[in-house]
Design a protein around this motif. Structure first.
Motif, mmCIF file in Angstrom:
data_model
loop_
_atom_site.group_PDB
_atom_site.id
_atom_site.type_symbol
_atom_site.label_atom_id
_atom_site.label_comp_id
_atom_site.label_asym_id
_atom_site.label_seq_id
_atom_site.Cartn_x
_atom_site.Cartn_y
_atom_site.Cartn_z
ATOM 1 N N TYR A 171 -9.877 19.051 12.136
ATOM 2 C CA TYR A 171 -10.748 19.184 10.963
ATOM 3 C C TYR A 171 -11.131 20.644 10.737
ATOM 4 O O TYR A 171 -11.088 21.140 9.601
ATOM 5 C CB TYR A 171 -11.988 18.318 11.146
ATOM 6 N N ALA A 172 -11.498 21.367 11.800
ATOM 7 C CA ALA A 172 -11.884 22.764 11.650
ATOM 8 C C ALA A 172 -10.721 23.601 11.126
ATOM 9 O O ALA A 172 -10.882 24.403 10.191
ATOM 10 C CB ALA A 172 -12.381 23.320 12.992
ATOM 11 N N VAL A 173 -9.551 23.417 11.712
ATOM 12 C CA VAL A 173 -8.380 24.188 11.271
ATOM 13 C C VAL A 173 -8.009 23.817 9.837
ATOM 14 O O VAL A 173 -7.646 24.680 9.022
ATOM 15 C CB VAL A 173 -7.187 23.962 12.217
ATOM 16 N N GLY A 174 -8.141 22.523 9.498
ATOM 17 C CA GLY A 174 -7.844 22.091 8.135
ATOM 18 C C GLY A 174 -8.786 22.694 7.113
ATOM 19 O O GLY A 174 -8.367 23.072 6.005
ATOM 20 N N LEU A 175 -10.070 22.813 7.466
ATOM 21 C CA LEU A 175 -11.020 23.478 6.561
ATOM 22 C C LEU A 175 -10.637 24.939 6.358
ATOM 23 O O LEU A 175 -10.700 25.461 5.228
ATOM 24 C CB LEU A 175 -12.441 23.398 7.128
ATOM 25 N N ALA A 176 -10.260 25.600 7.446
ATOM 26 C CA ALA A 176 -9.863 27.008 7.328
ATOM 27 C C ALA A 176 -8.614 27.149 6.457
ATOM 28 O O ALA A 176 -8.515 28.068 5.632
ATOM 29 C CB ALA A 176 -9.617 27.594 8.718
ATOM 30 N N ARG A 177 -7.652 26.252 6.657
ATOM 31 C CA ARG A 177 -6.441 26.290 5.830
ATOM 32 C C ARG A 177 -6.779 26.079 4.357
ATOM 33 O O ARG A 177 -6.236 26.774 3.474
ATOM 34 C CB ARG A 177 -5.452 25.219 6.302
ATOM 35 N N ALA A 178 -7.670 25.111 4.087
ATOM 36 C CA ALA A 178 -8.076 24.857 2.702
ATOM 37 C C ALA A 178 -8.772 26.072 2.108
ATOM 38 O O ALA A 178 -8.553 26.423 0.934
ATOM 39 C CB ALA A 178 -8.985 23.630 2.651
ATOM 40 N N ALA A 179 -9.609 26.742 2.901
ATOM 41 C CA ALA A 179 -10.286 27.949 2.421
ATOM 42 C C ALA A 179 -9.274 29.047 2.123
ATOM 43 O O ALA A 179 -9.360 29.748 1.101
ATOM 44 C CB ALA A 179 -11.299 28.420 3.458
ATOM 45 N N GLN A 180 -8.302 29.186 3.004
ATOM 46 C CA GLN A 180 -7.255 30.190 2.791
ATOM 47 C C GLN A 180 -6.455 29.881 1.524
ATOM 48 O O GLN A 180 -6.166 30.781 0.718
ATOM 49 C CB GLN A 180 -6.337 30.233 4.008
ATOM 50 N N ASN A 181 -6.130 28.626 1.319
ATOM 51 C CA ASN A 181 -5.397 28.241 0.111
ATOM 52 C C ASN A 181 -6.210 28.506 -1.155
ATOM 53 O O ASN A 181 -5.629 28.739 -2.228
ATOM 54 C CB ASN A 181 -5.019 26.766 0.174
ATOM 55 N N ALA A 182 -7.548 28.462 -1.028
ATOM 56 C CA ALA A 182 -8.416 28.727 -2.184
ATOM 57 C C ALA A 182 -8.636 30.218 -2.413
ATOM 58 O O ALA A 182 -9.298 30.595 -3.376
ATOM 59 C CB ALA A 182 -9.761 28.024 -1.989
ATOM 60 N N GLY A 183 -8.088 31.055 -1.510
ATOM 61 C CA GLY A 183 -8.179 32.492 -1.710
ATOM 62 C C GLY A 183 -8.951 33.255 -0.657
ATOM 63 O O GLY A 183 -9.019 34.495 -0.708
ATOM 64 N N ALA A 184 -9.560 32.565 0.307
ATOM 65 C CA ALA A 184 -10.309 33.255 1.358
ATOM 66 C C ALA A 184 -9.353 33.987 2.299
ATOM 67 O O ALA A 184 -8.257 33.501 2.591
ATOM 68 C CB ALA A 184 -11.159 32.259 2.148
ATOM 69 N N GLN A 185 -9.773 35.148 2.771
ATOM 70 C CA GLN A 185 -9.021 35.884 3.785
ATOM 71 C C GLN A 185 -9.532 35.434 5.159
ATOM 72 O O GLN A 185 -10.722 35.564 5.444
ATOM 73 C CB GLN A 185 -9.232 37.386 3.624
#
Length: 423
Positions: free
Chosen positions: A186-200
């Protein structure tokens, strides 16, 4: 000495994210320190809102408590509703109770929306009475939760034993809002989703200092500098460096062991509806299954401490008491994590400077509350609206005698497990 930081979840996590170290100077609207549930939720929220976001994690995503969690997606805090209101007041207490009542829905909706591969099972949780007196505590909780609108169900000893498959349960409180996940996924998936939304997203990138300069925050890393209008510190019990903003809490350790995947016959006799469980013991025990059929059992204690032998001896006896049919099942080497505990068991949001917030103290309830706190902290900073926070922020927060109290918890857990492993 064995490294008890390597969890089963790290071995079975199917989520992946490609990251790099901070190696240049960056300017963003929001800088997030810490890659657990709170930090990743904040980064995802801000990136989806169109803000420029940078998340800095000193190790890997989910290195701390988020990657060592039991994986129970619970509604609410450890405290029953009346105690939350007594600490926060009626209005603030009701707001937090309502927000966290919906936290499991928030988590499972994020999992579905972003296709997070983390073994989601929304079959509810069972808070199990470890004794007749524990069932009395569950009655009180049931009354308070029901009065607050929670759809919880109190199960008598016979019904709870049938529901869990365990002869050692004296009743249970079923919460259908809750469930289980693979917590690191879940934690890694949230980070991936944030990255896909444009977060570095930067990993292996500890923040060495945090200061204000010309109206902006400056975060100094080993390979570069981040300038940000706003900052969220989401390091909780795994804070590194930045002494001026270190959260104050009582560190409590929690360990877990797992079996190999159980046979179909054994699996059918244990938690047939796949609820996650924890009990009413002062030295708490948790137990659950993962989707591969591993039985995962945990308790309070530091496996690397002098009392680690007592925890290891106890776990087999506890497993056999809960499920005699598992008495001969070998357990893989355990892992543990550190919990940031506050005296009142209520999380804290600290205003560490202008446009800068820190959250800590989830007291073992990181998944739902961390997701909610991260989201609302990001919204509050982006909109410059403190009323959006889940609880009011404080200028500072301190705990007394944290070292002594940590020793008290660890000694109590070790003595309890030593006695119960022998008798």
């Amino acid at each position: 000495m064995r490294n008890y930081d390597q969890s089963l979840w790290r071995q079975t996590c199917r989520e992946r994210i490609d990251t790099q170290k901070l190696s240049d100077d960056v300017s963003v609207d929001l800088a997030v320190i810490g890659g657990g549930y709170t930090g990743c939720s904040a980064a995802l929220t801000a990136a989806k809102a169109g803000a420029s976001v940078c998340l800095l994690e000193a190790h890997q995503i989910g290195h701390g408590g988020s990657g060592r969690n039991v994986g129970l997606v619970n509604a609410g805090l450890w405290l029953p509703p009346d105690q939350i209101r007594s600490h926060l007041g009626q209005m603030a207490g009701d707001r937090l109770i309502d927000l966290l009542a919906n936290a499991p829905s928030d988590v499972f909706e994020l999992i579905e929306a972003h296709g997070i591969d983390c073994e989601p099972e929304r079959q509810g949780t069972l808070h199990c009475a470890h004794s007749a007196s524990g069932f009395g505590d569950l009655r009180t909780r049931h009354a308070q939760l029901s009065a607050s609108g929670a759809p919880v169900e109190l199960l008598d000893p016979d019904a709870s034993r049938q529901r869990t498959g365990s002869p050692a349960v004296h009743g249970a409180l079923f919460d259908p809002r809750a469930g289980t996940i693979q917590p690191l996924g879940y934690a890694v998936g949230l980070a991936r989703a944030a990255q896909n939304a444009g977060a570095q997203i930067y990993t292996q990138s500890p923040v060495r200092s945090l200061r204000q300069e010309a109206g902006a925050w400056v975060l100094q890393g080993d390979g570069g500098t981040v300038r940000a209008r706003s900052v969220i510190q989401a390091t909780n019990a795994y804070h590194l460096g930045i002494a001026d903003t270190a959260p104050d809490y009582v560190p409590v350790y929690y360990f877990q062991y797992a079996t190999a995947p159980l046979s179909h016959n054994l699996r059918a006799s244990i938690l047939p509806k796949a609820e996650g469980c924890w009990d009413t013991g002062l030295i708490m025990t948790s137990f659950r299954l993962d989707q591969a059929g591993r039985f995962i059992i945990g308790g309070m204690g530091d496996l690397s401490s002098a009392g680690g032998f007592a925890h290891k001896s106890w776990i087999k006896r506890k497993l056999a008491a809960l499920y005699p049919q598992l008495a001969d099942q070998p357990l893989i080497e355990g892992w543990h994590g550190r919990i940031a505990m506050t005296s009142d068991h209520i999380p804290k949001i600290t205003l560490i400077g202008p446009n800068a917030l820190a959250a800590h103290g989830f007291s073992g309830r990181g998944i739902g509350p961390g997701t909610v706190f991260g989201r609302l902290m990001a919204k509050s900073l982006l909109k410059d609206d403190p009323s959006l926070l889940p609880i009011p922020s404080v200028a500072e927060y301190s705990e007394n005698l944290t070292g002594l109290r940590r020793a008290f918890f660890e000694t109590g857990a070790a003595l309890t497990h030593f006695v119960k492993a022998r008798f």
